[in-house]
Enzyme design. Structure first.
Site, PDB file in Angstrom:
ATOM      1  N   SER A   1       0.871  -1.175   0.000  1.00  0.00           N
ATOM      2  CA  SER A   1       0.000   0.000   0.000  1.00  0.00           C
ATOM      3  C   SER A   1       0.902   1.217   0.000  1.00  0.00           C
ATOM      4  CB  SER A   1      -0.884   0.018   1.253  1.00  0.00           C
ATOM      5  OG  SER A   1      -1.777  -1.073   1.238  1.00  0.00           O
ATOM      6  N   GLU A   2       0.701   2.120  -0.957  1.00  0.00           N
ATOM      7  CA  GLU A   2       1.702   3.162  -1.165  1.00  0.00           C
ATOM      8  C   GLU A   2       1.757   4.179  -0.035  1.00  0.00           C
ATOM      9  OE1 GLU A   2      -0.842   2.586  -3.210  1.00  0.00           O
ATOM     10  OE2 GLU A   2      -1.666   4.427  -4.083  1.00  0.00           O
ATOM     11  N   ASN A   3       0.784   4.160   0.879  1.00  0.00           N
ATOM     12  CA  ASN A   3       0.895   5.036   2.046  1.00  0.00           C
ATOM     13  C   ASN A   3       1.876   4.507   3.092  1.00  0.00           C
ATOM     14  OD1 ASN A   3      -1.100   2.998   2.350  1.00  0.00           O
ATOM     15  ND2 ASN A   3      -1.931   4.033   4.147  1.00  0.00           N
TER      16      ASN A   3
END
Lengths: 229, 230, 229, 230
Positions: free
Chosen positions: A58-60
Site C-alpha cells: 500500500s503506497e501510504n
C-alpha cells in the site's frame, strides 16, 4: 498449494463483475509484491487462495497488507492507500512515503492492477483526469503505472454510457505512456502487443462479436478456440 | 553531556508561524495528520499560507478548517478528491493548487531536507503532469528536472516523542511525517506521548531529535483522530 | 551550570596543545548540534562542563555521542566516524548515512570543528589531500565544511616543518571555499572576516610577534589589549 | 495470504554473482561489514568486480581480502586511508578508485534505489572533487549533476532478519546498509539472527522485506566482527 484452483472452480456461479475480479486474481503469482489500485482491483484480495504467498504493497507505507477489517476491529492508524482499515500479515512492515515510492520506482513492484478511463492499443493509460470535470490529482498513480514491472488494467469494457474504454489512442490526459501489458474486463482478457490489442480469453457470458463491438480498435484473434474464463 | 528539552506550549510553538509562511503538514488521510496543531493555527488565524500536504483531508477535518477559514492561498498536494471544498475553491480560483505525483512530492521534500537543489526523473515525461517543468537530456534520455521543496515550518504528528525530539510513528500514520520533519527550518511536533530521555531505544527512533525544534504533548485526543465510518 | 567555567580555570596548568582544545571547547554553546572532526577536535569532549547540553553528531549515523569507552566496555557495533568505540547519551539516536548527511546538508549542524592542512584569509579550507603524497579520500569532510552553520578550525598554527598553515591563498586542493569562520591554534584565536584575518586572542605563552611570524598573511589587530586564553 | 521465505545457503546466494558484477557492500569500518559474505566471495573467486563501499576496511579485514586476491578492478569509495594496500594499488594503477563525498555517495545510492537518474547539488562546486562532472545552472547558481548509482548486487549485514527479509541493524552498524539494500537488483543479506515472521514488530523494521532477495543466517561470528584493539 492444493487449493490454488478453487477460486476458478467457484467462478461458474459468479456475476460478470465478480468473474473479472476472480480472473484478475490469477495474474497474481506466488512470491510477488503487488499493488492493487483503489476500487475493483482491491477486491482481488477476496479471490486469492487461502495462505497464498503474496506481499501486498500500500503506497501510504505498508508491505504485507492483510484483509480489510470491520470498524470494530479497525486500528485508527492503519489504513491502505484507499482509506480502508486493513489488517497486516505476520512479517508486514511500515515505512514512510519516501521508502514506499523508492520501492515502486526502484523496480520492487512485480505487478500493479489499476482501473482505467481509457487504454490505447500502444499501452497508454489514462486514469487520472477528465479535463473540466474531474481533477482531484494523480496521487501515486503515475509512478505505479510507469514503474511496476507489469501493469494490468482491471475495468469494465465500456464506460457508463457504453462507450469503449479500449481505444486506438487515448483522448484524455495520460497517466503513463505504453505501460499497460494486459486488460481484464467483464467481457475479455486482452493483451497489448507490439502489433496492438490481442484477444486472449472471453468471459463466460461474452462473445467475440460483443467484444469486438465494445472495443474501439482492431483486435487480433488467437488461433483456434478462444479460452473462456 | 546531555540533550536539551524541546517541549513547549502549543500556543508558543504555533505562534512562531507568521502570515505568508510555507507550512508542511504530515498525514495521509486521517493517520498522521496533526489535527491539534492545525486547530491552533485556525485559532491564531495566520493568513496567506502555502500548505504542502499529501491530501486535503475531508470536509470538516484537518486542513479543511484552514481552507474554510480562508487562511490558505496555495496548496501543493497529490490528491484532493475527498474534499469537495478544495475542488470547488480550486475551480473558483480562490485556491491555487499545485499537483505533484505522490512519490515525486516525497522526493522533492527529501531533496529539500537533504540540502539538494533538485533531481532528474523520467516520471511523467511526455505527460501533461510535467508540462512546464524544465527538461534535461542524460545519456540520450529525456528527463524532467524536479526542484527541491523546503518550507519555513513543518507540523508533525508523532505517536511518541522524547524530550529531545526523537520521534516514533504508529503504523501508516508515518507516511509523510518523517520526510517533512527533515524539510523545514522550524519543525513543530504534536506527540500522543511525551517520554523522558532514554525511554526510546536508540535503534528504534524514526526521526532523530536534531531535526525537531518544538514539541507539544497532546492530552485526550479529539474525535478527528478516530475511526471514520463511511 | 555552576561548573561551566571550571575548564578555563584549570587552563593555567595546561600545555599549549591542551589549552587550544580547552579554548575550542568554549565555541560549543548550550543546545548546539556539533560534529567534531577526527584528531584534536574530538578531544574537545573532555573539556566540556559536566552535564553540558550538547548533541554530538557522528556522521556514521549517531546523534548523542557520549565519551569514548575502554575496550572492555566497548560495543563492537558502536563507533564514531573516527573509529573510536564511544558511548551514547540518554536520548541518542542511530540512523543511516543518508539521514546523517541530510542532517548536515539540511542545516541541522550548528557547528563543526575540523583540522586543517591550510586555511586562506577568505575562509577557504584544505584538509583532505596532499597531491602525490596523501590521497585517502575526502570522506564526509566536504559536506561538513560546506554545510555546517559555523566552521571552526582547530589546528597547530604551523605544520611539522614550521611552515604557516594560515595563508593568503591555499596551495592544496580545497575541501570547501570560504567556509571557515574562526581558527583556534596553539598560538592564537583568529577570525576570518570580509577583510581577511583578524586576531582575537593570544594563547597564554604566545606573543603578537610570534603569531605574526607564524602567519602567512596579514593580520588585523584588535583595538586595545589583546585578550589571552 | 502469507509472506515468502527467502532464506538460502551462503554458497547459493553468492554464486549468483557473476564475473564483472557491480557489488555494493555495506559497512563503515567494522560495524555493518558483511565479512562472511565477503569471505564466500573470495572463496568462489569471481573476478573483475566493481565494489562500492564507504571505506576499504583495514589490512587483513573485509574487502582487503578481495583486493589481495585480485578480484577487484574498480572501487567507488569515500575514504581508504586505513588500508595501505588499497592506497598502494591505486597509486600503482592496479586498482581504479573513484572517490565520492560520503553523503553524496549516500544520495547517489538513494537516487539509484529510488529509480531517479541524478540530482543537483552545490557540494564540491569549484573544487577538484567535482572536476569533470557536468554542471547545471539553476536560479543563477552553478550546481553539479551527480548521477544515480545502482548495482547488480548488494551484500548487506543485518543484526536480525525475519524470513521475508525485514531487517534490523544494530547501532552504527546501520550506516550504508539500508541505502544499499534499496539500490541493487539482487540483495543478499547475512543476518546474525534469523527469526520467524511476526517476530519483528512492523513499526520496528529498518529495511522492508520487499527490497531483499536472499537471506543467510550467520553461525558463530568470526573474529573480524569483534572489537579492534589498536
Amino acid at each position: 498449494m492444493s487449493d490454488a484452483n478453487s477460486p476458478q472452480a467457484a467462478a461458474t456461479a459468479m456475476d460478470p463483475r465478480t468473474r473479472m475480479v476472480a480472473r484478475a486474481a490469477r495474474e497474481v503469482k506466488a512470491g510477488m509484491v503487488v499493488n492493487l489500485g483503489i476500487g475493483l482491483p482491491t477486491q482481488i484480495v477476496g479471490h486469492l487462495p487461502a495462505g497464498f504467498s503474496v506481499c501486498l504493497h500500500s503506497e501510504n507505507g505498508l508491505a504485507g497488507t492483510g484483509p480489510v477489517l470491520g470498524y470494530d476491529q479497525a486500528d485508527r492508524n492503519l489504513i491502505d492507500a484507499g482509506g480502508a482499515y486493513v489488517s497486516t500479515l505476520p512479517g508486514a512492515a511500515f515505512f514512510d512515503s519516501l521508502t514506499s515510492f523508492a520501492m515502486v520506482r526502484g523496480g520492487r513492484l512485480d505487478l500493479t492492477v489499476l482501473g482505467a478511463f481509457e487504454v490505447a492499443e500502444n499501452g497508454d493509460l489514462a486514469n487520472w483526469r477528465i479535463p473540466g470535470r474531474f481533477s482531484p490529482g494523480v496521487g501515486g498513480g503515475i509512478e505505479l503505472a510507469q514503474k511496476a514491472r507489469r501493469v494490468v488494467v482491471l475495468s469494465t469494457h465500456t464506460d457508463r454510457k457504453g462507450r469503449p474504454k479500449l481505444l486506438e489512442r487515448c483522448s484524455l490526459p495520460l497517466t503513463a505512456a505504453g505501460c499497460v501489458s494486459r486488460i481484464i474486463t467483464d467481457l475479455a482478457v486482452i493483451d497489448v502487443t507490439p502489433d496492438g490489442y490481442a484477444l486472449r480469453e472471453l468471459a463466460e457470458a461474452s462473445s467475440l462479436a460483443a467484444v469486438q463491438a465494445a472495443t474501439g480498435a482492431e483486435l487480433a484473434l488467437p488461433l483456434g478456440e478462444i479460452p473462456r474464463f | 553531556m546531555s540533550l536539551n528539552d524541546k517541549s513547549t506550549s502549543i500556543e508558543e510553538a504555533v505562534a512562531r508561524i507568521p502570515d505568508g509562511a510555507r507550512v508542511l503538514i504530515g498525514g495521509f488521510g486521517v493517520p498522521g495528520t496533526p489535527f491539534t496543531l492545525i486547530h491552533e493555527l485556525v485559532r491564531q488565524g495566520q493568513k496567506n499560507l502555502t500548505l504542502v500536504k499529501n491530501d486535503a483531508n475531508e470536509t470538516g477535518m484537518g486542513i479543511d478548517h484552514l481552507l474554510a477559514s480562508g487562511q490558505v492561498a496555495r496548496l501543493i498536494t497529490t490528491h484532493i478528491g475527498l474534499n469537495p471544498r478544495a475542488i470547488e475553491m480550486m475551480n473558483a480560483g480562490s485556491l491555487d493548487v499545485e499537483f505533484c505525483g505522490q512519490g515525486i512530492l516525497a522526493e522533492r521534500l527529501h531533496a529539500g531536507g537533504a540540502g539538494l537543489k533538485g533531481f532528474l526523473t523520467d516520471i511523467g515525461v511526455g505527460t501533461e503532469l510535467t508540462r512546464g517543468k524544465p527538461q534535461h537530456e542524460l545519456n540520450g534520455e529525456t528527463l524532467v528536472l524536479e526542484t527541491a521543496l523546503r518550507a519555513d515550518f513543518a507540523l508533525i504528528h508523532a505517536d511518541t516523542a522524547d524530550r529531545f525530539g526523537n520521534l516514533r510513528y504508529k503504523a501508516t500514520a508515518r507516511n509523510f511525517n518523517p520526510i517533512m520533519a527533515m524539510a523545514a527550518d522550524c519543525v513543530v511536533v504534536e506527540a500522543e506521548h511525551l517520554v523522558e530521555l532514554g525511554a526510546l531505544a536508540s535503534d528504534d527512533v524514526h526521526t532523530p531529535g536534531p531535526f525537531v525544534d518544538h514539541l507539544v504533548e497532546l492530552g485526550e485526543l479529539s474525535q478527528e483522530y478516530g475511526i471514520v465510518r463511511r
